[in-house]
Design a protein around this motif. Structure first.
Motif, PDB file in Angstrom:
ATOM      1  N   PHE A  64       0.836   5.555  -0.743  1.00 41.23           N
ATOM      2  CA  PHE A  64      -0.012   6.732  -0.805  1.00 41.23           C
ATOM      3  C   PHE A  64       0.681   7.734  -1.717  1.00 41.23           C
ATOM      4  N   ARG A 107       0.043   6.243   5.737  1.00 43.72           N
ATOM      5  CA  ARG A 107      -1.013   7.251   5.632  1.00 43.72           C
ATOM      6  C   ARG A 107      -0.705   8.466   6.498  1.00 43.72           C
ATOM      7  N   ILE A 155       0.860  -1.181   0.000  1.00 46.29           N
ATOM      8  CA  ILE A 155       0.000   0.000   0.000  1.00 46.29           C
ATOM      9  C   ILE A 155       0.896   1.231   0.000  1.00 46.29           C
ATOM     10  N   SER A 200      -4.577   6.462  -2.652  1.00 45.12           N
ATOM     11  CA  SER A 200      -3.943   5.182  -2.327  1.00 45.12           C
ATOM     12  C   SER A 200      -4.024   4.245  -3.494  1.00 45.12           C
TER      13      SER A 200
END
Length: 80
Positions: free
Chosen positions: A17, A52, A15, A80
């Motif tokens: 961002f 995040r 993941i 994202s």
């Protein structure tokens, strides 16, 4: 003693961002630093943030300064 589950050490790999500076199009009047314009033009790709919290901190600093100066022609967002 060891933990019976791995929730503490689990990381969400993959993941990212993506942080970018955009130029809002249309009528955009933010109420706070978290507001996001409905339509925009990408001006600058600021890179990816691994967490995040990193992305939010970067966006907060940029947007707070823009609101303080009254110049919201450049607005920071992340996806994202």
């Amino acid at each position: 003693m060891t933990a019976l589950h791995s929730a503490v050490t689990r990381k969400h790999r993959g993941i990212q961002f993506i942080a970018m500076v955009v130029e809002p199009t249309g009528d955009f009047q933010p109420g706070n630093w978290q507001d996001m314009p409905q339509s925009y033009r990408i001006v600058e790709l600021a890179g990816s943030k691994p967490h995040r919290g990193d992305a939010d901190a970067w966006r907060f600093l940029h947007n707070r300064e823009a609101m303080k100066n009254g110049k919201i022609n450049r607005w920071a967002i992340w996806i994202s």
